[in-house]
Design a protein around this motif. Structure first.
Motif, PDB file in Angstrom:
ATOM      1  N   ALA A 128       0.843  -1.200   0.000  1.00 39.79           N
ATOM      2  CA  ALA A 128       0.000   0.000   0.000  1.00 39.79           C
ATOM      3  C   ALA A 128       0.881   1.254   0.000  1.00 39.79           C
ATOM      4  N   VAL A 129       1.988   1.238   0.763  1.00 41.72           N
ATOM      5  CA  VAL A 129       2.923   2.365   0.765  1.00 41.72           C
ATOM      6  C   VAL A 129       3.452   2.603  -0.646  1.00 41.72           C
ATOM      7  N   ALA A 130       3.790   1.500  -1.345  1.00 41.11           N
ATOM      8  CA  ALA A 130       4.315   1.607  -2.707  1.00 41.11           C
ATOM      9  C   ALA A 130       3.280   2.207  -3.649  1.00 41.11           C
ATOM     10  N   VAL A 131       2.029   1.764  -3.528  1.00 38.29           N
ATOM     11  CA  VAL A 131       0.983   2.262  -4.434  1.00 38.29           C
ATOM     12  C   VAL A 131       0.811   3.766  -4.259  1.00 38.29           C
ATOM     13  N   ILE A 132       0.791   4.223  -3.001  1.00 38.35           N
ATOM     14  CA  ILE A 132       0.597   5.664  -2.781  1.00 38.35           C
ATOM     15  C   ILE A 132       1.817   6.449  -3.263  1.00 38.35           C
ATOM     16  N   LEU A 133       3.007   5.917  -3.027  1.00 36.00           N
ATOM     17  CA  LEU A 133       4.222   6.587  -3.518  1.00 36.00           C
ATOM     18  C   LEU A 133       4.152   6.780  -5.032  1.00 36.00           C
ATOM     19  N   LEU A 134       3.664   5.745  -5.709  1.00 36.95           N
ATOM     20  CA  LEU A 134       3.538   5.813  -7.166  1.00 36.95           C
ATOM     21  C   LEU A 134       2.540   6.890  -7.576  1.00 36.95           C
ATOM     22  N   LEU A 135       1.415   6.951  -6.847  1.00 32.12           N
ATOM     23  CA  LEU A 135       0.397   7.966  -7.157  1.00 32.12           C
ATOM     24  C   LEU A 135       0.970   9.369  -6.971  1.00 32.12           C
ATOM     25  N   ILE A 136       1.803   9.543  -5.915  1.00 29.27           N
ATOM     26  CA  ILE A 136       2.416  10.855  -5.684  1.00 29.27           C
ATOM     27  C   ILE A 136       3.374  11.204  -6.817  1.00 29.27           C
ATOM     28  N   LEU A 137       4.108  10.185  -7.295  1.00 26.50           N
ATOM     29  CA  LEU A 137       5.126  10.443  -8.315  1.00 26.50           C
ATOM     30  C   LEU A 137       4.532  10.750  -9.680  1.00 26.50           C
ATOM     31  N   ILE A 138       3.298  10.272  -9.918  1.00 21.67           N
ATOM     32  CA  ILE A 138       2.720  10.444 -11.257  1.00 21.67           C
ATOM     33  C   ILE A 138       2.639  11.921 -11.639  1.00 21.67           C
ATOM     34  N   ILE A 139       2.317  12.788 -10.666  1.00 23.08           N
ATOM     35  CA  ILE A 139       2.140  14.214 -10.992  1.00 23.08           C
ATOM     36  C   ILE A 139       3.447  14.833 -11.518  1.00 23.08           C
ATOM     37  N   PRO A 140       4.569  14.766 -10.740  1.00 18.64           N
ATOM     38  CA  PRO A 140       5.796  15.342 -11.310  1.00 18.64           C
ATOM     39  C   PRO A 140       6.251  14.666 -12.599  1.00 18.64           C
ATOM     40  N   ILE A 141       5.978  13.360 -12.750  1.00 16.13           N
ATOM     41  CA  ILE A 141       6.403  12.680 -13.972  1.00 16.13           C
ATOM     42  C   ILE A 141       5.648  13.234 -15.177  1.00 16.13           C
ATOM     43  N   ILE A 142       4.332  13.450 -15.013  1.00 18.47           N
ATOM     44  CA  ILE A 142       3.546  13.993 -16.132  1.00 18.47           C
ATOM     45  C   ILE A 142       4.007  15.412 -16.453  1.00 18.47           C
ATOM     46  N   LEU A 143       4.254  16.219 -15.408  1.00 20.17           N
ATOM     47  CA  LEU A 143       4.734  17.584 -15.644  1.00 20.17           C
ATOM     48  C   LEU A 143       6.071  17.571 -16.384  1.00 20.17           C
ATOM     49  N   PHE A 144       6.940  16.649 -15.996  1.00 21.27           N
ATOM     50  CA  PHE A 144       8.245  16.530 -16.631  1.00 21.27           C
ATOM     51  C   PHE A 144       8.093  16.181 -18.112  1.00 21.27           C
ATOM     52  N   GLN A 145       7.233  15.176 -18.389  1.00 17.12           N
ATOM     53  CA  GLN A 145       6.982  14.765 -19.770  1.00 17.12           C
ATOM     54  C   GLN A 145       6.507  15.946 -20.602  1.00 17.12           C
ATOM     55  N   ARG A 146       5.592  16.729 -20.015  1.00 18.47           N
ATOM     56  CA  ARG A 146       5.023  17.846 -20.748  1.00 18.47           C
ATOM     57  C   ARG A 146       6.093  18.890 -21.068  1.00 18.47           C
ATOM     58  N   ASN A 147       6.977  19.130 -20.090  1.00 20.99           N
ATOM     59  CA  ASN A 147       8.068  20.078 -20.295  1.00 20.99           C
ATOM     60  C   ASN A 147       8.982  19.613 -21.419  1.00 20.99           C
ATOM     61  N   GLU A 148       9.301  18.305 -21.415  1.00 19.52           N
ATOM     62  CA  GLU A 148      10.181  17.758 -22.447  1.00 19.52           C
ATOM     63  C   GLU A 148       9.539  17.918 -23.825  1.00 19.52           C
ATOM     64  N   GLN A 149       8.235  17.607 -23.879  1.00 18.84           N
ATOM     65  CA  GLN A 149       7.494  17.721 -25.139  1.00 18.84           C
ATOM     66  C   GLN A 149       7.548  19.155 -25.674  1.00 18.84           C
ATOM     67  N   LYS A 150       7.299  20.109 -24.761  1.00 21.57           N
ATOM     68  CA  LYS A 150       7.309  21.516 -25.162  1.00 21.57           C
ATOM     69  C   LYS A 150       8.684  21.918 -25.681  1.00 21.57           C
ATOM     70  N   ALA A 151       9.732  21.434 -24.961  1.00 20.23           N
ATOM     71  CA  ALA A 151      11.096  21.778 -25.369  1.00 20.23           C
ATOM     72  C   ALA A 151      11.382  21.234 -26.763  1.00 20.23           C
ATOM     73  N   ARG A 152      10.907  19.993 -27.018  1.00 22.59           N
ATOM     74  CA  ARG A 152      11.136  19.385 -28.332  1.00 22.59           C
ATOM     75  C   ARG A 152      10.413  20.169 -29.416  1.00 22.59           C
ATOM     76  N   GLU A 153       9.157  20.547 -29.126  1.00 21.88           N
ATOM     77  CA  GLU A 153       8.391  21.295 -30.128  1.00 21.88           C
ATOM     78  C   GLU A 153       9.045  22.647 -30.414  1.00 21.88           C
ATOM     79  N   ALA A 154       9.552  23.283 -29.355  1.00 20.88           N
ATOM     80  CA  ALA A 154      10.191  24.595 -29.530  1.00 20.88           C
ATOM     81  C   ALA A 154      11.425  24.468 -30.425  1.00 20.88           C
ATOM     82  N   GLU A 155      12.101  23.301 -30.302  1.00 17.01           N
ATOM     83  CA  GLU A 155      13.298  23.111 -31.123  1.00 17.01           C
ATOM     84  C   GLU A 155      12.947  22.770 -32.560  1.00 17.01           C
ATOM     85  N   GLY A 156      12.015  21.804 -32.691  1.00 21.40           N
ATOM     86  CA  GLY A 156      11.648  21.328 -34.025  1.00 21.40           C
ATOM     87  C   GLY A 156      10.841  22.409 -34.663  1.00 21.40           C
TER      88      GLY A 156
END
Lengths: 296, 272
Positions: free
Chosen positions: A268-296
């Motif tokens: 259960a500790v692991a599941v909640i840790l994963l749920l907490i991590l999903i938010i920064p991971i999605i934000l990170f992905q979005r930032n990377e995507q934006k950076a790629r689009e800005a370059e391309g």
């Protein structure tokens, strides 16, 4: 046929050794402790057909998650992990930015060497790099010996086994992850922009703040996420450098599992840790995507 | 010609001092006569001798090496396949899930990966030992390999592969004769990355191992939990030395290869 095999082999490997284990964690987090040993109740009994399936689902409950909310050790550990990760990310940025800046503004022929010097520690064992600080920070350690000898302090500083030591450990081990993305953002920057700003009357500091900093933003954001995300679940650093007062969720999970042998709660500790991590991971992905689009 | 400014020199000096001083101290104290790690009592190599006589460390080193060689080799094959699938195979059912499963392990906390794999191994009744660590290490490092290889695959000229196919190669021959030599540097650095990840890993190995197999990081961790020890300093020095020599050699080799390739390409252009 070959194409099928090419796709199927890595696909099934990951399904069996990555996805299925998560389903098991999820299932166990919803199960009850049965003497902390398998079989956990409930078990999926397919031979009983539909009845078995229904019995399986009706037995699952959120008891372990409710337990996590009743014992304040857990939510304190989550909050303190987030706090430690946040503070050390900012400290890493503070230490890493000048290094990245110095590298990007170094003479061209120096850059490959400097780059290699930043990457080299990354190849040496993480555990050894954390361990190297134990000899420096302890009460009889190098730092205290030097400070006592210089007469800066009269009694040794207690740094080892505190959160300060954990901050130092995280900054030290994750520094390359911060330096590299900022360096690559700064290196691409057109330096004539700075000259233009200075010609137009900016002071050096103002030119940095108005031109360089915004242009390195994508690198800064990427670096911060690359430090923040793994720091939350960190285990080695808090257990070697931290003290009994250092609460981090990775350590709690490890101890819940190995010392208390409470598998459902650890899951259960692991599941909640994963749920907490999903938010920064999605934000990170979005930032990377934006950076790629800005370059391309 | 660009010069160093005083600000840059200061920040680089301080930065690299911070990065390297702890390791330098570790190396220096590994030659200390005294067991007290912080009191210098004269030069001695006795801790290296004690280390090499310590059967437990030697056994652990052997287990670690075996795990690293097997897992990084399997991971390189699987990771290269996965990269090829991601970049070249086009659309297929479940592609999103596939790329998700490639990228997710990169950001997954080790404690969770370790816990979930252990629960799987217990669930299917697999005895924990070298085999289970190899399976675990292969799974997470194949994702790193696939990221490294796929970035090389996306950047190279696809018409070379098409030319090989037009000239009568089977897809497999085209891969072996054209694609593989071009992506080889990425495949090799993927293997090296997988190898070091496996050598370093403490958390996932602790979860997935049994009493029969202890890896070097597990051994080091249990030894240093109680405090600094000179044998571990000696061991760390050896590991740091091996890595430094390895990385510098690899970078010289790749630099030479890049220079040679650039020369070949220039020569080819002149001949046209």
């Amino acid at each position: 046929m070959r194409r099928f095999a090419l796709i199927a082999i890595p696909y099934f490997w990951l399904l069996i050794l990555f996805l299925v284990p998560f389903v098991i964690v999820l299932k166990i987090s919803l199960s009850d402790v049965a003497l902390a040993r398998p079989p956990y109740t409930p078990q999926l009994d397919l031979s009983a057909g539909w009845e078995g399936l229904r019995a399986f689902f009706s037995e699952l409950d959120f008891e372990n998650f409710v337990f996590l909310t009743t014992d304040d050790l857990y939510w304190k550990a989550y909050v303190s992990s987030l706090k430690i990760a946040l503070v050390s990310t900012l400290l890493t940025l503070l230490v890493g930015y000048p290094i990245a800046y110095g590298m990007a503004r170094a003479p061209n022929e120096w850059r490959p060497t400097l780059l290699m010097l930043v990457i080299l520690p990354f190849w040496t064992s993480f555990l050894i790099r954390v361990y190297s600080w134990m000899g420096i920070l302890s009460n009889e350690g190098t730092l205290n010996t030097v400070l006592l000898w210089l007469g800066v302090i009269d009694t040794p500083l207690q740094i080892m086994n505190t959160n300060t030591a954990v901050y130092i450990g995280i900054v030290y081990t994750y520094l390359p992850f911060m330096v590299l993305p900022i360096y690559s953002a700064l290196e691409k920057m057109d330096e004539s922009l700075i000259e233009a700003a200075e010609d137009l009357g900016c002071s050096k500091l103002a030119a940095f703040w108005l031109v360089t900093w915004p242009l390195s933003r994508n690198g800064i954001i990427a670096g911060c996420f690359l430090v923040f995300i793994p720091a939350i679940g960190e285990f080695v650093i808090p257990s070697l450098l931290g003290g009994s007062g250092t609460l981090m969720i990775g350590k709690v999970l490890f101890e819940e599992f190995f010392s208390n042998r409470d598998w459902p709660v650890a899951s259960a500790v692991a599941v909640i840790l994963l749920l907490i991590l999903i938010i920064p991971i999605i934000l990170f992905q979005r930032n990377e995507q934006k950076a790629r689009e800005a370059e391309g | 010609m660009r010069r160093f400014s005083w600000f840059n020199v200061t920040s680089l000096t301080l930065g690299f001092a911070f990065l390297y001083l702890p390791m330098v101290l570790l190396v220096v104290y590994s030659f200390n006569e005294s067991r007290l790690v912080t009191v210098w009592a004269g030069f001695s190599t006795k801790w290296y001798g004690e280390l090499l006589r310590n059967e437990e460390f030697l056994d652990a080193a052997w287990v670690t090496l075996k795990v690293a060689v097997f897992s990084s080799t399997i991971a390189t094959v699987l990771g290269t396949m996965a990269a090829y699938v991601l970049v070249r195979a086009g659309r297929f059912r479940g592609r999103t899930l596939f790329s998700g499963m490639i990228y997710a392990p990169l950001v997954m906390p080790e404690v969770i990966t370790g816990l979930s794999l252990l629960l799987l191994f217990i669930g299917i009744g697999l005895d924990r030992g070298v085999l289970t660590i190899v399976l675990a290490h292969t799974t997470f490092s194949m994702c790193y390999v696939s990221v490294v290889v796929s970035s090389r695959l996306t950047s190279f000229d696809r018409s070379l592969e098409e030319a090989a196919l037009d000239l009568g190669c089977s897809p497999f021959e085209a891969f072996r004769l054209v694609t593989l030599p071009i992506i080889a540097p990425a495949v090799i650095s993927g293997w090296l990355l997988a190898f070091t990840l496996s050598l370093d890993d403490l958390v996932i190995a602790s979860f997935t191992t049994g009493p029969s197999a202890t890896t070097l990081p597990i051994k080091i961790f249990s030894a240093v939990r109680l405090g600094v020890s000179p044998e571990i300093n000696a061991l760390s020095t050896l590991l740091i030395g091996i890595v430094t020599v390895g990385v510098i050699t690899a970078s010289i080799v790749t630099k030479r290869a890049a220079v040679a390739q650039a020369r070949d390409e220039q020569a080819a252009e002149r001949n046209e």
